[in-house]
Design an enzyme around this catalytic site. Structure first.
Site, PDB file in Angstrom:
ATOM      1  N   SER B  21      23.649  28.128   7.540  1.00 21.30           N
ATOM      2  CA  SER B  21      24.373  28.805   8.192  1.00 21.30           C
ATOM      3  C   SER B  21      24.216  28.549   9.685  1.00 21.30           C
ATOM      4  O   SER B  21      25.182  28.444  10.594  1.00 21.30           O
ATOM      5  CB  SER B  21      24.154  30.566   8.339  1.00 21.30           C
ATOM      6  N   HIS B  47      25.475  34.890  13.807  1.00 23.41           N
ATOM      7  CA  HIS B  47      25.239  34.841  12.442  1.00 23.41           C
ATOM      8  C   HIS B  47      25.412  36.290  11.738  1.00 23.41           C
ATOM      9  O   HIS B  47      25.875  36.423  10.739  1.00 23.41           O
ATOM     10  CB  HIS B  47      23.515  34.529  12.308  1.00 23.41           C
TER      11      HIS B  47
END
Lengths: 220, 220
Positions: B21, B47
């Site tokens: 990510s 995130h």
């Protein structure tokens, strides 16, 4: 959020602030395809996120609002994937109909079983919730694995959620898990893409409980 | 968020998911003006929100990261405007240095005084925190009135926050309160515009406490 009278730069009252915000949202959102039943949820999610892209990406199963209101009025449990969601839900409106808000992610039995089976706590927490809270509202704002496990259990006939609010946020599997949710013919509220999160799903639950209170008042 | 081995569609492990990510975020964000010190906070906020617009709109006072790390390592309190933030903060990393997380919005004395003075609880809660937690980290994700009251107290010399994380979300006064914060020469992390909220400020605090742990390890 509320605003006091002493505070100088603001000359409007709490309810006026919310009303003004809602007017701004309606004006700025413009033309949309949401039904009158769905729109209060859309509005409150945009209010909580200030994100019109997220608001426009919301997707409702045709029975979602009705099912959510019915579950709340029937006192069905609300199951969340993380504690932040529990903290944000307006619990008095849930409790008054006999419902409660549950998070199983840190339950000792969940932690133990996850370790024993070598799977995530989010998955075991979802299995526990499906066994204990049939007809409940499942609120997932964080873990795609929780949503994917719930979808698996629904497909296997092992879960009968009253409503799924599935909006995990993130870069890996979040959007994909929502794509899978939208293939099911069960009541859901979700969105297209990576966005979501605790504040967003909390806004959805709180909008639904306000609708439930209004619905109950209209029936009297 | 973590992912188990049993779960079929995912073949990567928890740490890999986060790493993947973070790589996606770095690639997609592209060129930016954040310092190497600031970037971990930016990355964790993106995130948590999947929102690059919000990430790009972050603004750091030059001393913000250093001040935040110092406050955490000195065991200074973290004061939040709402319970959701308290629920989301990784508290073990705060507690290990002697710090704690406080929310005064529902304290009986706060509720009583707000009623007596005819002002909001958010304002009185902020006054209480400023009196009790000098040098603390003030985390405001929701109430613009709380941030505006904190700014007023700083200007009057009645508050000495170690760091202000000021990112209230909303349509009325949220952006304006942040414009006022950025005029102060005290350590702050904030953003331009209406967006913000509990999940975003929680990500900032959790990124800072990770930096604090790393900093402490490097000093040994």
């Amino acid at each position: 959020m509320d605003f006091g009278t002493e505070f100088k730069p603001l000359t409007v009252q709490p309810q006026e602030i919310e009303g003004l915000s809602f007017q701004m949202i309606t004006a700025e959102l413009g033309v949309h395809d949401f039904t009158a039943q769905q729109y209060p949820v859309v509005q409150r999610i945009i209010h909580a996120s200030a994100d019109f892209e997220l608001g426009r990406g919301l997707v409702f199963h045709p029975q979602a609002i009705e099912a959510g209101i019915a579950a709340i009025l029937a006192g069905k449990p609300i199951v969340a994937d993380v504690r932040m969601i529990e903290a944000g839900i307006a619990k008095a409106r849930i409790h008054q109909y006999g419902g409660d808000v549950r998070v199983h992610i840190s339950d000792p039995d969940v932690m133990e079983e996850a370790k024993a089976l070598g799977v995530t706590r989010a998955i075991i927490a979802m299995r526990k919730a499906c066994a204990e809270a049939p007809g409940g509202i499942f609120v997932i704002g964080n873990a795609p694995t929780a949503l994917l496990e719930l979808i698996r259990l629904v497909k296997e006939g092992a879960a009968q959620p009253g409503l799924v609010i599935g909006m995990p946020v993130g870069f890996v599997s979040a959007a994909e898990s929502k794509d899978e949710l939208r293939k099911l013919d069960i009541p859901y509220i979700s969105n297209i893409g990576r966005k979501g999160g605790s504040t967003v799903v909390v806004a959805a639950v709180n909008a639904l409980s306000l609708l439930a209170v209004r619905h109950a008042a209209e029936q009297q």
